[in-house]
Design a protein around this motif. Structure first.
Motif, mmCIF file in Angstrom:
data_model
loop_
_atom_site.group_PDB
_atom_site.id
_atom_site.type_symbol
_atom_site.label_atom_id
_atom_site.label_comp_id
_atom_site.label_asym_id
_atom_site.label_seq_id
_atom_site.Cartn_x
_atom_site.Cartn_y
_atom_site.Cartn_z
ATOM 1 N N GLN A 548 16.300 149.304 65.435
ATOM 2 C CA GLN A 548 16.505 150.060 64.202
ATOM 3 C C GLN A 548 15.884 149.291 63.041
ATOM 4 O O GLN A 548 16.119 148.082 62.887
ATOM 5 N N VAL A 549 15.093 149.987 62.240
ATOM 6 C CA VAL A 549 14.459 149.386 61.066
ATOM 7 C C VAL A 549 14.773 150.280 59.870
ATOM 8 O O VAL A 549 14.457 151.474 59.877
ATOM 9 N N VAL A 550 15.412 149.701 58.843
ATOM 10 C CA VAL A 550 15.837 150.469 57.674
ATOM 11 C C VAL A 550 15.370 149.740 56.420
ATOM 12 O O VAL A 550 15.548 148.511 56.294
ATOM 13 N N SER A 551 14.760 150.488 55.498
ATOM 14 C CA SER A 551 14.364 149.907 54.213
ATOM 15 C C SER A 551 15.608 149.728 53.360
ATOM 16 O O SER A 551 16.379 150.675 53.176
ATOM 17 N N VAL A 552 15.793 148.531 52.842
ATOM 18 C CA VAL A 552 16.949 148.243 51.988
ATOM 19 C C VAL A 552 16.521 147.923 50.563
ATOM 20 O O VAL A 552 17.367 147.667 49.716
ATOM 21 N N GLY A 553 15.242 147.949 50.296
ATOM 22 C CA GLY A 553 14.751 147.682 48.958
ATOM 23 C C GLY A 553 13.262 147.899 48.885
ATOM 24 O O GLY A 553 12.597 148.141 49.905
ATOM 25 N N PRO A 554 12.671 147.812 47.686
ATOM 26 C CA PRO A 554 11.221 147.989 47.567
ATOM 27 C C PRO A 554 10.411 146.944 48.320
ATOM 28 O O PRO A 554 9.248 147.182 48.616
ATOM 29 N N ALA A 555 11.012 145.794 48.620
ATOM 30 C CA ALA A 555 10.250 144.715 49.271
ATOM 31 C C ALA A 555 10.990 144.127 50.460
ATOM 32 O O ALA A 555 10.668 143.020 50.892
ATOM 33 N N SER A 556 11.971 144.829 51.015
ATOM 34 C CA SER A 556 12.735 144.270 52.130
ATOM 35 C C SER A 556 13.166 145.366 53.082
ATOM 36 O O SER A 556 13.379 146.519 52.673
ATOM 37 N N VAL A 557 13.290 144.991 54.360
ATOM 38 C CA VAL A 557 13.783 145.889 55.397
ATOM 39 C C VAL A 557 14.776 145.119 56.259
ATOM 40 O O VAL A 557 14.701 143.893 56.378
ATOM 41 N N ALA A 558 15.718 145.860 56.852
ATOM 42 C CA ALA A 558 16.709 145.273 57.750
ATOM 43 C C ALA A 558 16.438 145.771 59.159
ATOM 44 O O ALA A 558 16.245 146.974 59.378
ATOM 45 N N LEU A 559 16.392 144.851 60.114
ATOM 46 C CA LEU A 559 16.114 145.183 61.508
ATOM 47 C C LEU A 559 17.311 144.776 62.360
ATOM 48 O O LEU A 559 17.957 143.751 62.113
ATOM 49 N N SER A 560 17.558 145.556 63.397
ATOM 50 C CA SER A 560 18.595 145.225 64.369
ATOM 51 C C SER A 560 18.198 145.791 65.720
ATOM 52 O O SER A 560 17.460 146.786 65.800
ATOM 53 N N TRP A 561 18.639 145.158 66.776
ATOM 54 C CA TRP A 561 18.339 145.598 68.136
ATOM 55 C C TRP A 561 19.443 145.078 69.055
ATOM 56 O O TRP A 561 20.347 144.353 68.622
ATOM 57 N N GLU A 562 19.357 145.468 70.307
ATOM 58 C CA GLU A 562 20.341 145.055 71.287
ATOM 59 C C GLU A 562 19.691 144.188 72.354
ATOM 60 O O GLU A 562 18.454 144.169 72.490
ATOM 61 N N ARG A 563 20.519 143.506 73.105
ATOM 62 C CA ARG A 563 20.028 142.639 74.171
ATOM 63 C C ARG A 563 19.405 143.494 75.276
ATOM 64 O O ARG A 563 19.933 144.561 75.620
ATOM 65 N N THR A 591 16.401 134.306 66.327
ATOM 66 C CA THR A 591 17.347 133.898 67.372
ATOM 67 C C THR A 591 18.437 134.937 67.611
ATOM 68 O O THR A 591 18.959 135.040 68.707
ATOM 69 N N GLY A 592 18.808 135.701 66.608
ATOM 70 C CA GLY A 592 19.890 136.665 66.752
ATOM 71 C C GLY A 592 19.404 138.048 67.098
ATOM 72 O O GLY A 592 18.266 138.250 67.534
ATOM 73 N N LEU A 593 20.308 139.017 66.914
ATOM 74 C CA LEU A 593 20.012 140.412 67.206
ATOM 75 C C LEU A 593 19.784 141.226 65.948
ATOM 76 O O LEU A 593 19.792 142.465 66.009
ATOM 77 N N SER A 594 19.577 140.565 64.813
ATOM 78 C CA SER A 594 19.286 141.265 63.566
ATOM 79 C C SER A 594 18.540 140.310 62.639
ATOM 80 O O SER A 594 18.612 139.084 62.793
ATOM 81 N N TYR A 595 17.860 140.909 61.670
ATOM 82 C CA TYR A 595 17.087 140.096 60.741
ATOM 83 C C TYR A 595 16.743 140.965 59.525
ATOM 84 O O TYR A 595 16.458 142.174 59.664
ATOM 85 N N THR A 596 16.784 140.363 58.354
ATOM 86 C CA THR A 596 16.383 141.036 57.122
ATOM 87 C C THR A 596 15.110 140.372 56.615
ATOM 88 O O THR A 596 15.103 139.171 56.310
ATOM 89 N N MET A 597 14.037 141.146 56.558
ATOM 90 C CA MET A 597 12.736 140.618 56.151
ATOM 91 C C MET A 597 12.495 140.968 54.693
ATOM 92 O O MET A 597 12.656 142.121 54.283
ATOM 93 N N THR A 598 12.126 139.967 53.920
ATOM 94 C CA THR A 598 11.871 140.146 52.496
ATOM 95 C C THR A 598 10.417 139.783 52.192
ATOM 96 O O THR A 598 9.675 139.324 53.061
ATOM 97 N N GLY A 599 10.048 139.982 50.932
ATOM 98 C CA GLY A 599 8.709 139.626 50.493
ATOM 99 C C GLY A 599 7.641 140.608 50.927
ATOM 100 O O GLY A 599 6.456 140.259 50.962
ATOM 101 N N LEU A 600 8.027 141.823 51.255
ATOM 102 C CA LEU A 600 7.060 142.833 51.668
ATOM 103 C C LEU A 600 6.484 143.549 50.448
ATOM 104 O O LEU A 600 7.002 143.430 49.336
ATOM 105 N N LYS A 601 5.438 144.296 50.687
ATOM 106 C CA LYS A 601 4.826 145.056 49.601
ATOM 107 C C LYS A 601 5.640 146.318 49.336
ATOM 108 O O LYS A 601 6.203 146.911 50.259
#
Length: 1427
Positions: A548-563, A591-601
């Protein structure tokens, strides 16, 4: 008579046996038993306390036993006195029991029919629903309605009671019609009310025992008072689901005054109320009868009461019950076969399908599979699989079932001609009847082997049986899991086919195979079982589910997945790959099952995927998930804002969009603000979606300032700076024609004339355009109209060497002005182009500016930004603009670009009016150079500094080339496959994938795959089967993915293992560069040249070699005698010179041991260099390894030294030079490249330690011969070169003189070592300059140490080996070619020896005398060869 009767009886009995008994198994096949349901139960609404019946009846020719299931469990009718089964099989419930705590009769029922010893079938399911207690959830209330208005009386009951409700008015039933309706909820609607509708109303529940009614509610009808009444919704449409063929009522009951008008739309289209299936009743409710699938959609009730409007929408869903498109059919089969029962179902929503066998649910397994969504595949049939199979489909609209019977015949019973449910693997497995078998069956197939073994498939091949007993032999492969009894069968695709591929196997699992051949008489003997294990599959993780990939801001997205479900061990890490659309992919470890990526365009589309890693490496990647970051206000203002004053009252404003990547959202438009002067209070704002805006109604002669900003849904971005422009005091005059243009320049070329001009001097007269006329001798032949802004034009397609007259005049609405004339003569076709003209500007620029004393400054800061594999954005700055870099005039920019590969690539150009340009259609992974030039009016700048950019990589566009396959010598089960990189790699090749199979037409997933790293161009494949045709393909990959596959290359492995004797005694001569090949060549079916060895050719070669050798020896002897005669006069002077240097020389020797200096004469120029001399009086020619070009592989050189006796021993004088030469005119010369260092240490070759004699070293680099006929063919020899053991190099003793006796011993030793059997290398010789390189370095070897030899030659016949060190020499004249002969190529001395040789120096006069001596020697040689 009795005996005769007995004979007749025996005869007729035999006939009966032959007629009926012999054909019993072939013709008396058991038929299918008709078995079906004539009546099936349906959904039923029962009433508590009343009886209920569920109908069911099964039809068959055999006795049928019927049973009932409730909620999946068989009913025990013996223990339940309320339920009993009727004679036809129906179920009767005498009294339905239903209360709040006990509901024994409500549920899902199913009828099950069984024929003993044959099978069972089940009916469709039916739901029995019991109506609840008759009660009302609320009571209707009294209401008042205007005349002509609408009103609703509610009757709230549970859903199952609605069908039992009705309305009464004043104790009498209400008659329903188009004006008075009852809604699906039970409410009563009265529209267009009148006084007759007034009364007392009540809701009644009937048919569930004693009627039950609500309290009475009064409906009053009042007169129309004319007072407005607010619009009120009494009942609006709601979402509803119906089944095809049913009716639906969508309520829309509105109240208000004026009386509201109601309209309906369907999917944004107005509904035609005149349609027979659509009707608006009850004042506004929509009724649809006989529903179809097309009726599903969004319905909107639109209400307008004059002072208010309303819209209410609802979705109608139309369900379609399951329907069979293809039903399963009855099937005959035999054991070990695979069959498929087809079951094609349609319905909405899509039905779920389950299979049953004899009433039991089929659970998918290795042998029972659901294929193609709904079909049932049974693999490896056994006798117990016989019975009835049913396909049951169900969705929200209903359920259906269909059945088919499977009969398994004995193997000796012929299948019927048509067996529709057999799979492709078994449809051709049809045995003949016993009556047709008139001969023996085939014996067992031979040599069953697994030619290809992969992780999930195995390919088997075999040979024809010893006793096929006929033609058109077919084969069946029976296989099973090791240790199980359920066999499966796979048949060959056609008669004579002796290979088959078994698919869908389990990795790392053992399987047992056997092959049976069949002819017209039936199946024969089985081959011996063959057990083969599939390859182990690398246990890497599967894909991470639910990414799952969801935009949480103009320059960030939140990702999550399962094992991953199949993690195959502990997950060490996850690698997150992401990329901007059109950009290269990047990755990071998580390392985990989720991540929030920032610094995007901002507002940019990104693609994400996740790969899990375990100890085996990366697993399977998830699918790419695309998401766009949220939008924001623009981060940059619009670009290139310009103001153009059109007249005294209007200004045209133009601009360009903000730079790419700064808009940050969907562009909603632009806001333009302008003001007179600098007063903010007077600023006026205009919104527009265009890139221009006309501002009119302005004051004359006033200064106006303008700025623009862009807007998105998030707001307005930054604005441009204020740009000023002043309106004209007066408008331009158009009451008269324009004046004459102030100048007209022409520049003739071969086929065109470039024309430039300047406008008329009087700028107050309006010019709307220019008109150019031209022609040969007259300017009126052709006319061209141009825009008023144009200042140049190229007249094309002219004739060379022709005189053209050209005229130019300006025009406006009043007419054409006074023309200006000029003329020019085009250049002749043969006239060379002026070298001072820039070719690029001449042929690519549409306009070459006229010379100007003050050229413009070139653009600066040119940058090339790579956007994709074929796109580069070029941007720059212009120092001639203001600091804000805003373009306010008519200047434009020219961009040129090219790549340096190939070197002669021409420039491509483009023009733009902005400070950047996007160049497209470039080649991937290619370095380009870009430069920019600015042009304004007649002025142009020079080209700017160059910027470089390398386009990104993309998928390889071509396949690897030059694919060849070679069998490994000595092991035909191993092959080496070689290839070259693809022509269009489009990036760095990171790896190759080799596919190979024995079937060129097999699907790609059926080929065996072997990966190879990207820096290798060869690979070895082992474990192949002998005498088998293989096909090979190669696919290249880079960082972007896989390219296309190469064409299939065919190769057949040899039939048998070679013996050692075959490899050592055949004596085949192979041309250099062509290794010994197997029977079928290298990688194709074509025979390869290169192997010779016929007896006649060998004899001819021997005769030629002996003749040329004898002739050469005679010529050498004669030449040496003449040379010694001419050298007597110079010996004394050289001896004296040598004695004077004895004190400083390392070597001690008598004067007779001294040698004159040798000369190194370069190939391109004569350069004399002194080379050290050896005290040895007898130099012998040796060989030197031949340096190759960097791209050629260096072959090992088997080098030797050949001793020669000097004729000078008889005269006491050593010869000057020993060289081979031709005895025919004119003189032959060795063609060689110079080697600039004698002590070069990078020659990799075998060293042969020399006997104690001196040798003449010729340092020569030979050209490769251009002729293909340069290989020396020699006859085979019975002798083999003996391998000598390696020995250490003997120490050098320079102070020891060498005696004649020692020389004789050395020669005898060399003769015993059979040196003549070794082929010396030869040089390619052709006529060239007569003076070439000769050097005589001296080597001293101890006479007390026996000579040793090192060799790496194998123990094979000499002529059977390729001789890399032997080149053929073509010795000839300028007029005719001659037979090739070997020429010895010398070795380079070691570094230590060379340093000793370079200690001796010579004077200039000695070198001059030596030069003169050489010239005389060559003249003598010419005289000998021409004599």
């Amino acid at each position: 008579m009795a005996e005769r009767g007995a004979r007749l009886l025996v005869f007729f009995t035999s006939l009966i046996v032959l007629r009926f008994g012999g054909a019993d198994k072939g013709s008396a096949i058991r038929g299918f038993t008709p078995f079906r349901f004539s009546v099936e139960p349906v959904d039923t609404l029962a009433v508590r306390g009343l009886p209920a019946v569920l109908n069911c009846s099964a039809a068959s020719g055999a006795p049928v036993r019927v049973e009932w299931k409730k909620d999946g469990t068989f009913l025990n009718l013996v223990a339940d006195d309320r339920k009993r089964q009727l004679a036809d099989g129906s179920l009767l419930i005498s009294t339905v029991v239903h209360n709040k705590h006990n509901k024994p009769d409500e549920g899902v029922y199913q009828c099950v029919a069984t024929i003993d010893n044959l099978g069972t079938i089940s009916s469709r399911t039916a739901r029995l629903t019991v109506a609840g207690l008759p009660r009302f959830l609320s009571q209707p209330e009294g209401v008042s309605v205007r005349m002509g208005g609408s009103e609703m009386l509610s009757c709230e009951v549970t859903e199952e009671l609605v069908p039992f409700t009705r309305w009464e008015r004043d104790g009498r039933p209400v008659e329903l019609d188009a004006r008075v309706i009852q809604l699906p909820s039970g409410a009563l609607v009265i529209s267009n009310a009148s006084q007759t509708d007034a009364g007392l109303y009540r809701c009644t529940i009937d048919a569930l025992g004693p009627p039950k009614t609500t309290e009475e509610a009064e409906l009053q009808v009042s007169a129309d008072s004319g007072v407005e009444e607010k619009l009120e919704t009494l009942q609006g449409p709601v979402a509803v689901a119906k089944v095809v063929g049913e009716s639906v009522l969508l309520p829309c009951v509105m109240k208000g005054y004026p009386v509201p008008v109601i309209r309906w739309t369907f999917n944004d289209r107005s509904i035609d109320e005149g349609h027979e299936r659509f009707a608006v009743i009850g004042g506004g409710s929509l009724q649809i009868v006989n529903l179809t699938e097309e009726d599903a959609g969004i319905y909107v009730c639109q209400t307008d009461s004059g002072n208010m409007t309303s819209e209410i929408q609802a979705e109608l869903t139309v369900h379609v019950p399951p329907r069979f498109v293809t039903r399963p059919s009855n099937t005959y089969a035999q054991e070990s076969m695979d069959i498929i029962f087809e079951c094609d179902i349609t319905g909405s929503p899509p039905p779920t399908v389950r299979w049953m066998k004899d009433g039991d649910t089929v659970i998918p397994s290795d042998y029972f599979r659901i294929v193609k969504q709904h079909n049932l595949q049974v693999l490896g049939l056994v006798k117990s699989d016989e019975g009835f199979y049913q396909c049951l489909a169900e969705n929200d609209a209903g359920n259906v079932q269909a059945s088919a019977q499977l009969i398994i015949l004995d193997l000796d019973v012929a299948l019927p001609p048509t067996v529709p449910s057999l799979t492709d693997a078994t449809t051709d497995h049809v045995a003949s009847s016993p009556a047709e078998r008139s001969g023996p069956a085939p014996s067992a197939p031979r040599d069953v082997v697994a030619s290809l073994v992969s992780t999930r498939f195995i390919k088997l091949t075999w040979r024809l049986p010893v006793e096929p007993h006929g033609e058109n032999i077919t084969y069946s492969v029976f296989y099973s899991l090791d240790g199980t009894n359920r066999e499966r069968v796979e048949n060959t695709s056609g008669p004579g086919e002796m290979q088959v591929t078994i698919q869908n196997l389990v990795p790392d699992t053992k399987y047992t195979f056997r092959v049976v051949a069949s002819n017209a008489n039936g199946p024969g003997e089985s081959s011996a079982p063959l057990t083969v294990a599939t390859q182990l599959e690398v246990q890497v993780p599967g894909p991470a589910p639910n990414l799952q990939v969801v935009s949480v801001g103009p320059a960030s997205v939140a990702l999550s997945w399962e094992r991953p479900v199949n993690g195959n061990g502990d997950i060490q890490t996850y690698k997150l790959f992401y990329s901007e659309k059109g950009d290269s992919e990047q990755d990071m470890d998580v390392t985990g099952l989720s991540y929030t990526m920032t610094g995007l365009k901002k507002f940019t589309e990104y693609s994400f995927r996740v790969v899990a890693y375990n100890k085996h490496g990366p697993g399977v990647s998830t699918d790419d998930v695309a998401v766009r970051t949220l939008s924001d206000v623009p981060s940059a203002p619009p670009q290139n804002l310009t103001l153009e004053v059109l007249n005294s009252t209007s200004i045209m404003v133009r601009w360009q969009a903000p730079p790419p990547g700064t808009l940050n959202g969907e562009l909603m438009g632009y806001k333009l603000r302008y003001r007179k002067g600098l007063r903010r209070a007077d600023a006026i704002e205009i919104s527009t979606s265009q890139l221009f805006q006309l501002i009119d109604g302005l004051e004359k002669g006033k200064v106006y300032t303008v700025r623009v900003s862009a807007t998105t849904v998030n707001g307005t971005g930054p604005t441009t700076e204020w740009i000023a422009a002043e309106t004209f005091e007066n408008d331009l005059d158009e009451s008269q024609v324009p004046g004459v243009p102030s100048s007209l320049h022409v520049r003739p070329l071969v086929n065109r004339i470039v024309v430039t001009w300047t406008p008329p001097e009087n700028q107050d007269i309006l010019v709307r355009g220019y008109k150019i006329g031209y022609g040969i001798g007259s300017p009126h032949a052709h006319t061209v109209n141009l825009d008023y802004k144009q200042r140049f034009y190229s007249i094309d397609n002219l004739d060379p060497s022709s005189h053209y007259v050209i005229t130019l005049k300006a025009f406006n609405n009043m007419g054409e002005g006074v023309p200006i004339y000029n003329s020019a003569t085009t250049r002749p076709q043969s006239d060379p182009i002026d070298p001072d003209i820039d070719f690029y500007e001449l042929f690519n620029n549409p306009y070459t500016p006229a010379p100007d004393p003050t050229p413009m400054l070139p653009p600066v800061g040119v940058q090339a930004t790579v956007l994709s594999h074929d796109t580069v954005k070029v941007s720059w700055a212009d120092n001639s603009l203001a600091k804000n870099q805003k373009i306010t005039d008519s200047r434009y920019y020219s961009i040129r670009w090219k790549t340096n590969i190939p070197a002669n690539t021409k420039y491509k150009t483009a023009n733009t009016t902005s400070l950047f340009h996007t160049v497209t259609a470039l080649k991937p992974n290619t370095l380009y150079e870009f430069s920019v030039m600015v042009t304004k009016s007649r002025r142009s700048s020079t080209w700017s500094m160059t910027a470089h950019g390398t386009t990104s990589e993309t998928l390889p566009a071509s396949a690897p080339k030059d694919v060849t396959v070679i069998s490994k010598e000595g092991n035909p089960r191993i092959i080496n496959i070689n290839w070259q990189p693809p022509t269009e790699a489009n990036g760095k090749i990171t790896g190759y994938i080799i596919y190979y199979s024995t079937d060129v037409n097999a699907e790609v997933h059926n080929w065996v795959v072997e990966p190879v790293v990207g820096n290798r161009l060869t690979h070895q494949i082992q474990g192949l089967t002998l005498d088998t045709a293989y096909y090979f393909k190669i696919q290249a990959r880079n960082s972007k993915g896989m390219g296309p596959m190469s064409d299939a290359v065919h190769f057949r492995t040899p039939k048998a293992e070679p013996s050692d004797k075959m490899s050592s005694d055949q004596g085949l001569q192979v041309k250099p560069g062509h290794p010994t090949l197997p029977e079928h060549g290298i990688g194709s079916n074509m025979d390869k040249p290169g192997i010779t060895g016929s007896h006649e050719n060998h004899i001819l070669v021997i005769v030629v070699i002996v003749s040329v050798g004898a002739f050469t020896i005679i010529a050498v002897v004669v030449g040496a005698v003449l040379c010694t005669r001419r050298s007597n006069s110079h010996q004394k002077k050289k001896r004296a010179a040598c004695k004077s240097n004895t004190g400083s020389h390392k070597y001690k020797s008598s004067s007779k041991d001294l040698k004159p200096p040798d000369l190194w004469i370069h190939h391109e120029r004569l350069e004399l260099k002194p080379i050290d001399k050896s005290p040895d009086p007898n130099p012998v020619m040796t060989e030197t390894p031949i340096p190759r070009a960097a791209q050629d592989p260096v072959e090992p050189s088997h080098q030797i030294q050949e001793l020669e006796e000097s004729v000078s021993t008889r005269r006491g004088v050593r010869p000057k030079i020993m060289m081979p030469f031709d005895s025919q005119p004119p003189q032959p010369v060795i063609s060689a490249h110079p080697i600039h260092s004698l002590d070069h240490l990078h020659h990799h070759h075998h060293h042969y330690h020399l006997p104690p004699r001196g040798y003449l070293h010729h340092q020569i680099s030979l050209r490769a011969p251009a002729s293909p006929n340069t290989h020396l063919h020699r006859s085979p020899s019975a002798e083999s070169v003996r391998n000598q053991p390696a020995a250490p190099e003997p120490p050098v003793a320079p102070s020891q003189p060498i005696t004649s006796a020692e020389l004789q011993k050395t020669e005898a030793l060399i003769k015993e070592e059979d040196l003549p059997s070794i082929n010396p290398p030869t040089a390619h010789i052709r006529p060239t300059h007569p003076l070439k390189s000769f050097a005589v370095p001296a080597l001293t070897v101890s006479a007390h140490n026996p000579p040793t030899y090192e060799t790496a030659l194998p123990s094979t016949p000499l002529l059977a080996q390729p001789a890399p060190g032997v080149k053929t020499a073509s010795i000839g004249t300028l007029n005719r070619a001659r037979a090739p002969m070997p020429v010895t190529v010398p070795n380079a001395p070691d570094q230590s020896e060379t340093s000793k040789m370079l200690d001796m120096t010579y004077e200039t006069d000695e070198l001059s005398e030596e030069m003169a001596h050489l010239e005389g020697l060559m003249k003598d040689l010419n005289a000998i060869t021409t004599g």
